[in-house]
Scaffold this active site. Structure first.
Site, short mmCIF file in Angstrom:
data_model
loop_
_atom_site.label_atom_id
_atom_site.label_comp_id
_atom_site.label_asym_id
_atom_site.label_seq_id
_atom_site.Cartn_x
_atom_site.Cartn_y
_atom_site.Cartn_z
CE LYS A 36 -0.69 -7.50 13.31
NZ LYS A 36 0.11 -6.40 13.46
CG ASP A 66 3.35 -6.41 14.84
OD1 ASP A 66 4.15 -7.25 14.11
OD2 ASP A 66 2.00 -5.45 14.33
P1 NDP Z 1 -3.71 -1.93 6.87
O1 NDP Z 1 -5.02 -1.91 6.20
O2 NDP Z 1 -4.41 -1.46 7.87
O3 NDP Z 1 -2.64 0.05 5.76
C1 NDP Z 1 -3.22 -0.13 5.15
C2 NDP Z 1 -2.39 1.69 4.60
O4 NDP Z 1 -2.33 1.20 2.48
C3 NDP Z 1 -3.74 2.64 4.70
O5 NDP Z 1 -2.76 3.18 4.47
C4 NDP Z 1 -3.83 2.20 2.56
O6 NDP Z 1 -4.62 3.90 2.76
C5 NDP Z 1 -2.76 2.18 1.93
N1 NDP Z 1 -2.64 1.65 1.00
C6 NDP Z 1 -3.37 0.30 0.92
N2 NDP Z 1 -3.20 0.27 -0.75
C7 NDP Z 1 -2.92 1.40 -1.66
C8 NDP Z 1 -2.60 1.68 -2.27
N3 NDP Z 1 -2.53 1.31 -3.94
N4 NDP Z 1 -1.67 3.20 -2.65
C9 NDP Z 1 -1.45 3.71 -1.85
N5 NDP Z 1 -1.20 3.52 -0.32
C10 NDP Z 1 -2.20 2.49 -0.24
O7 NDP Z 1 -2.76 -2.72 6.86
P2 NDP Z 1 -1.68 -2.93 7.75
O8 NDP Z 1 -0.82 -1.51 8.36
O9 NDP Z 1 -1.78 -4.10 8.63
O10 NDP Z 1 -0.01 -3.52 6.84
C11 NDP Z 1 0.20 -3.02 5.31
C12 NDP Z 1 1.55 -3.15 5.22
O11 NDP Z 1 3.03 -3.38 5.75
C13 NDP Z 1 1.36 -5.00 4.47
O12 NDP Z 1 2.01 -5.03 3.56
C14 NDP Z 1 1.45 -5.67 5.30
O13 NDP Z 1 2.42 -7.03 4.60
C15 NDP Z 1 3.27 -4.76 5.64
N6 NDP Z 1 2.79 -5.69 7.53
C16 NDP Z 1 4.57 -6.35 7.65
C17 NDP Z 1 4.89 -6.38 8.89
C18 NDP Z 1 6.41 -7.43 8.61
O14 NDP Z 1 7.00 -7.43 9.95
N7 NDP Z 1 7.53 -7.13 7.87
C19 NDP Z 1 3.86 -6.54 10.00
C20 NDP Z 1 2.13 -6.23 9.71
C21 NDP Z 1 2.71 -5.30 8.51
P3 NDP Z 1 -6.29 4.11 2.96
O15 NDP Z 1 -5.83 4.36 4.24
O16 NDP Z 1 -6.35 5.27 2.15
O17 NDP Z 1 -6.85 2.97 2.70
#
Ligand code: NDP
Length: 268
Positions: A63, A99
């Protein structure tokens, strides 16, 4: 013939083709929506042109590259710095983020929201935080790490904490909110909570509604919301509405409730 698709890596699991093809069929539009595995996000514009597409969606992890490669970025996307929709207009690639408005539509049924607590600070959190701030909603962001993550939200005017910073405060100082939103991937492919259990319990006691961006399963986050009798929902409607808004951009007109219902059916 309208040619549409979705770029991502991975992309095989995406439900967008099912949803968008059913909409095209219900509207009797001659066209298709396919999925395209894209390994190198910097090639997105090249691929879009090579495939001669009229429009496309972009999913993880492209994205931000899609934002950088567009000829023009419109609307809220320019504040977010990430786009999930490309539309070909007069030979130009115009990019949008659906989104963010898709999320706002998905939480409409909760009623008035005054403050929100976002868990996570990735791309989805950015889109949601910008949309909430634009609607004059107070936003607190909690993420497990700070560097390279929380600065964006601080500049936006959100209150930010790392999980450890929050844990070092007395419970009485934990944020109060109308809604708590899980934007982390904790619970997606594992049984993890986005923050430690006791902290989450307290944050949920300080709120009314819970929303998980993950869809199609009861994550540990949603299970706790249910246990604490919060009104909650998963990310299915966010997926639906980002798709509805993208389709309207592809077609250049609004779509009807019956087509939206048709799209919704595909996600069940
Ligand atoms: P990113 O990879 O950009 O961000 C992930 C975030 O999650 C970061 O802040 C990361 O922390 C944190 N994180 C990952 N694993 C853990 C954990 N085990 N414990 C705590 N924090 C954690 O992902 P996206 O923002 O692109 O996507 C996030 C979620 O949203 C996904 O599950 C995706 O499937 C969902 N989604 C749903 C949509 C919908 O239409 N319903 C649309 C887009 C996304 P850190 O910064 O420390 O790494």
């Amino acid at each position: 013939m309208i040619k549409l698709g979705i770029f991502g890596n991975p992309v095989a699991h995406s439900k967008s083709p099912l949803m968008q093809n059913s909409a095209l069929k219900s509207l009797a539009i001659n066209g298709f929506y396919d999925k395209y595995l894209l390994l190198d996000g910097s090639k997105i514009k090249e691929e879009f042109i090579k495939l001669d597409l009229n429009g496309a969606n972009i999913t993880v992890p492209h994205k931000e590259e899609a934002f950088k490669n567009a000829d023009e970025v419109r609307g809220i996307a320019s504040k977010i710095g990430a786009v999930n929709t490309y539309v070909r207009e007069d030979g130009k690639i115009v990019a949008y983020n659906t989104d963010a408005p898709g999320f706002m539509k998905a939480i409409e049924e909760f009623g008035e929201i005054k403050s929100a607590c976002i868990l996570g600070a990735g791309g989805t959190a950015r889109a949601i935080a910008v949309a909430l701030k634009d609607a004059n909603i107070e936003v607190t962001v909690i993420n497990r790490s700070r560097e390279g993550r929380l600065e964006f939200f601080e500049e936006l005017g959100c209150t930010c904490y790392t999980t450890d910073e929050l844990l070092s405060l007395p419970t009485i100082n934990y944020p109060l909110s109308t809604i708590i939103i899980n934007t982390t991937s904790a619970g997606l492919k594992d049984d993890l909570l986005p923050v430690p259990k006791e902290l989450l319990k307290q944050l949920m006691k300080n709120t009314k509604f819970a929303f998980d961006c993950i869809y199609g399963k009861t994550t540990p986050f949603l299970a706790m919301a249910r246990e604490l009798n919060l009104k909650y929902k998963d990310g299915k409607d966010m997926l639906l509405y980002q798709g509805v808004l993208a389709l309207e951009l592809f077609l250049g007109h609004k779509i009807t409730q019956s087509t939206i219902k048709q799209m919704d059916k595909c996600l069940k």
